[in-house]
Design a protein around this motif. Structure first.
Motif, mmCIF file in Angstrom:
data_model
loop_
_atom_site.group_PDB
_atom_site.id
_atom_site.type_symbol
_atom_site.label_atom_id
_atom_site.label_comp_id
_atom_site.label_asym_id
_atom_site.label_seq_id
_atom_site.Cartn_x
_atom_site.Cartn_y
_atom_site.Cartn_z
ATOM 1 N N SER A 1 -22.072 -0.757 -84.806
ATOM 2 C CA SER A 1 -21.766 -2.153 -84.450
ATOM 3 C C SER A 1 -23.043 -2.984 -84.307
ATOM 4 C CB SER A 1 -21.007 -2.202 -83.114
ATOM 5 O OG SER A 1 -21.031 -3.529 -82.617
ATOM 6 N N HIS B 1 -23.246 -5.384 -82.438
ATOM 7 C CA HIS B 1 -23.299 -5.760 -81.020
ATOM 8 C C HIS B 1 -23.871 -4.644 -80.146
ATOM 9 C CE1 HIS B 1 -19.905 -8.429 -82.523
ATOM 10 N NE2 HIS B 1 -20.889 -9.246 -82.212
ATOM 11 N N GLY C 1 -21.102 -4.336 -77.301
ATOM 12 C CA GLY C 1 -19.883 -4.537 -78.083
ATOM 13 C C GLY C 1 -18.662 -3.842 -77.517
ATOM 14 N N ASN C 2 -17.546 -4.090 -78.164
ATOM 15 C CA ASN C 2 -16.281 -3.464 -77.763
ATOM 16 C C ASN C 2 -16.317 -1.953 -78.007
ATOM 17 O OD1 ASN C 2 -15.299 -6.019 -77.208
ATOM 18 N ND2 ASN C 2 -14.381 -6.275 -79.234
ATOM 19 N N PRO D 1 -16.902 -0.629 -85.209
ATOM 20 C CA PRO D 1 -15.754 -1.532 -85.257
ATOM 21 C C PRO D 1 -15.112 -1.434 -86.638
ATOM 22 C CG PRO D 1 -17.818 -2.772 -85.470
ATOM 23 C CD PRO D 1 -18.187 -1.335 -85.203
ATOM 24 N N VAL D 2 -13.847 -1.812 -86.750
ATOM 25 C CA VAL D 2 -13.213 -1.910 -88.073
ATOM 26 C C VAL D 2 -13.718 -3.184 -88.738
ATOM 27 C CG1 VAL D 2 -11.049 -2.196 -89.341
ATOM 28 C CG2 VAL D 2 -11.125 -0.685 -87.347
ATOM 29 N N TYR E 1 -13.019 -4.976 -92.312
ATOM 30 C CA TYR E 1 -12.237 -4.954 -93.562
ATOM 31 C C TYR E 1 -11.678 -3.572 -93.854
ATOM 32 C CZ TYR E 1 -13.449 -9.729 -94.650
ATOM 33 O OH TYR E 1 -13.553 -11.091 -94.614
ATOM 34 N N SER E 2 -10.959 -3.029 -92.877
ATOM 35 C CA SER E 2 -10.267 -1.744 -93.045
ATOM 36 C C SER E 2 -11.207 -0.555 -93.266
ATOM 37 C CB SER E 2 -9.255 -1.802 -94.203
ATOM 38 O OG SER E 2 -8.350 -2.846 -93.993
ATOM 39 N N THR F 1 -12.986 0.456 -82.683
ATOM 40 C CA THR F 1 -12.209 -0.625 -82.065
ATOM 41 C C THR F 1 -11.890 -1.657 -83.141
ATOM 42 O OG1 THR F 1 -14.143 -1.980 -81.484
ATOM 43 C CG2 THR F 1 -13.429 -0.347 -79.868
ATOM 44 N N ASP G 1 -9.673 -5.725 -83.766
ATOM 45 C CA ASP G 1 -9.074 -6.904 -83.150
ATOM 46 C C ASP G 1 -7.545 -6.869 -83.210
ATOM 47 O OD1 ASP G 1 -8.989 -9.332 -81.951
ATOM 48 O OD2 ASP G 1 -9.358 -10.472 -83.779
ATOM 49 N N ALA G 2 -7.026 -6.266 -84.258
ATOM 50 C CA ALA G 2 -5.579 -6.292 -84.483
ATOM 51 C C ALA G 2 -4.828 -5.525 -83.392
ATOM 52 C CB ALA G 2 -5.263 -5.688 -85.847
ATOM 53 N N MET H 1 -4.205 -0.106 -88.177
ATOM 54 C CA MET H 1 -5.443 -0.692 -88.693
ATOM 55 C C MET H 1 -6.522 0.387 -88.879
ATOM 56 S SD MET H 1 -6.884 -3.459 -89.732
ATOM 57 C CE MET H 1 -5.628 -4.689 -89.363
ATOM 58 N N ALA I 1 -9.047 -4.974 -79.194
ATOM 59 C CA ALA I 1 -10.297 -4.871 -78.435
ATOM 60 C C ALA I 1 -10.844 -6.232 -78.021
ATOM 61 C CB ALA I 1 -11.341 -4.098 -79.245
HETATM 62 C C1 LIG Z 1 -16.778 -8.853 -90.737
HETATM 63 C C2 LIG Z 1 -15.703 -8.420 -89.789
HETATM 64 C C3 LIG Z 1 -14.582 -7.790 -90.293
HETATM 65 C C4 LIG Z 1 -13.560 -7.387 -89.429
HETATM 66 N N1 LIG Z 1 -12.449 -6.785 -89.948
HETATM 67 C C5 LIG Z 1 -11.435 -6.434 -89.119
HETATM 68 C C6 LIG Z 1 -10.255 -5.834 -89.654
HETATM 69 O O1 LIG Z 1 -10.126 -5.572 -90.850
HETATM 70 N N2 LIG Z 1 -9.254 -5.552 -88.777
HETATM 71 C C7 LIG Z 1 -9.345 -5.809 -87.426
HETATM 72 O O2 LIG Z 1 -8.400 -5.553 -86.694
HETATM 73 N N3 LIG Z 1 -10.484 -6.347 -86.889
HETATM 74 C C8 LIG Z 1 -11.508 -6.646 -87.712
HETATM 75 N N4 LIG Z 1 -12.662 -7.217 -87.186
HETATM 76 C C9 LIG Z 1 -12.798 -7.336 -85.699
HETATM 77 C C10 LIG Z 1 -13.628 -6.180 -85.091
HETATM 78 O O3 LIG Z 1 -13.230 -4.916 -85.585
HETATM 79 C C11 LIG Z 1 -13.466 -6.162 -83.556
HETATM 80 O O4 LIG Z 1 -13.789 -7.404 -83.026
HETATM 81 C C12 LIG Z 1 -14.297 -5.043 -82.938
HETATM 82 O O5 LIG Z 1 -13.751 -4.709 -81.679
HETATM 83 C C13 LIG Z 1 -15.766 -5.438 -82.725
HETATM 84 O O6 LIG Z 1 -16.458 -4.357 -82.154
HETATM 85 P P1 LIG Z 1 -17.966 -4.472 -81.647
HETATM 86 O O7 LIG Z 1 -17.985 -5.498 -80.549
HETATM 87 O O8 LIG Z 1 -18.333 -3.107 -81.192
HETATM 88 O O9 LIG Z 1 -18.793 -4.905 -82.838
HETATM 89 C C14 LIG Z 1 -13.686 -7.622 -88.022
HETATM 90 C C15 LIG Z 1 -14.845 -8.267 -87.525
HETATM 91 C C16 LIG Z 1 -15.833 -8.653 -88.404
HETATM 92 C C17 LIG Z 1 -17.074 -9.343 -87.837
#
Ligand SMILES: Cc1cc2nc3c(=O)[nH]c(=O)nc-3n(C[C@H](O)[C@H](O)[C@H](O)COP(=O)(O)O)c2cc1C
Length: 230
Positions: free
Chosen positions: A9, A11, A15-16, A86-87, A89-90, A124, A126-127, A132, A162
């Motif tokens: 990540s 972050h 981060g999350n 983090p996820v 784009y899948s 983690t 967002d969805a 996911m 998350a």
């Molecule tokens: C470029 C980008 C692509 C992402 N793609 C997805 C996704 O495909 N599905 C999803 O649920 N969240 C997606 N997210 C949200 C992150 O997975 C989510 O906010 C994650 O918890 C962030 O973790 P971190 O704070 O450790 O970086 C995306 C975020 C970014 C910046």
């Protein structure tokens, strides 16, 4: 027991993904493991150039001179490797995938592993939907549950919603998320002591925090608010 964790990540510790990873690693340490944690964002690691010289020309040796020189012996030594991301784009993030690709010298043909290396995914997104994470799980199982043995996928700590969890922490609303971090810590204990993470604990980390429609409605309202205040 030596565990190596790599967090992809940007972050990093704020981060999350770190919110799940850190208590998990603490649990592992409490149970007696020695743990190293690296962030891809702090390392200089170039893409694999694909020439396969680490396999055929100089087996086990990569010709690139970057931070993989420091990381490769640790990847080889690790009893447990934790891929945290983090996820995006899948999938996992690009920098973490780059580290995965650059592991090839540690997995050269004919290698005789004297022990089974276990792998764990911490992720983690967002969805709201737990599905996911499916592509990431497919990737991890395909890499580690190979018929030739030597490696084993030992479980995943997956936290959907998350961003919602982050907002709840900011607002001091710990009620709904209480137990998640404690379950992550318990997962660390289990992995070190029993060699696996139980389904029950994995589910406790991933558990639903609110109905799907309510989550997306709250997220939409938050986006509207942010637009207004910017
Ligand atoms: C470029 C980008 C692509 C992402 N793609 C997805 C996704 O495909 N599905 C999803 O649920 N969240 C997606 N997210 C949200 C992150 O997975 C989510 O906010 C994650 O918890 C962030 O973790 P971190 O704070 O450790 O970086 C995306 C975020 C970014 C910046």
């Amino acid at each position: 027991m030596y565990a190596l964790a790599i967090n992809g990540s940007p972050h990093m510790g704020n981060g999350n993904t770190a919110k799940i990873l850190i208590p998990f690693l603490e649990g592992m340490k409490e149970a007696g493991a020695s743990v190293d944690l690296f962030y891809t964002a702090k390392m200089n690691i170039g893409s694999c150039n694909g020439d396969m010289s680490c396999w055929f020309v100089n087996p086990g040796i990569c010709g690139q001179n970057d931070d993989m020189k420091m990381l490769l012996p640790k990847i080889k030594e690790a009893d447990i490797i934790i891929w945290a991301s983090p996820v995006y784009y899948s999938g996992i993030t690009g920098p973490l995938k780059t580290v995965m690709d650059r592991q090839l010298p540690a997995h050269v043909m004919g290698e005789n592993r004297s022990k089974v290396q276990k792998a764990v995914l911490v992720s983690t997104c967002d969805a709201w939907e737990l599905s996911m994470f499916d592509p990431l799980l497919v990737q991890m199982k395909s890499i580690y549950n190979r018929p030739d043995g030597g490696y084993q996928f030992a479980g995943a700590l997956l936290r959907p919603m998350a961003e919602g969890m982050k907002e709840m922490i900011k607002a001091g609303e710990m009620g709904l998320i209480e137990g998640i971090f404690e379950s992550a810590r318990e997962a660390g204990h289990q992995l070190v002591k029993e060699g696996r993470i139980s389904e029950e604990i994995q589910q406790a980390v991933s558990r639903e925090l609110m109905p799907r429609d309510a989550y997306y409605k709250a997220a939409q309202e938050m986006i509207e608010q942010m637009k207004k205040s910017s």
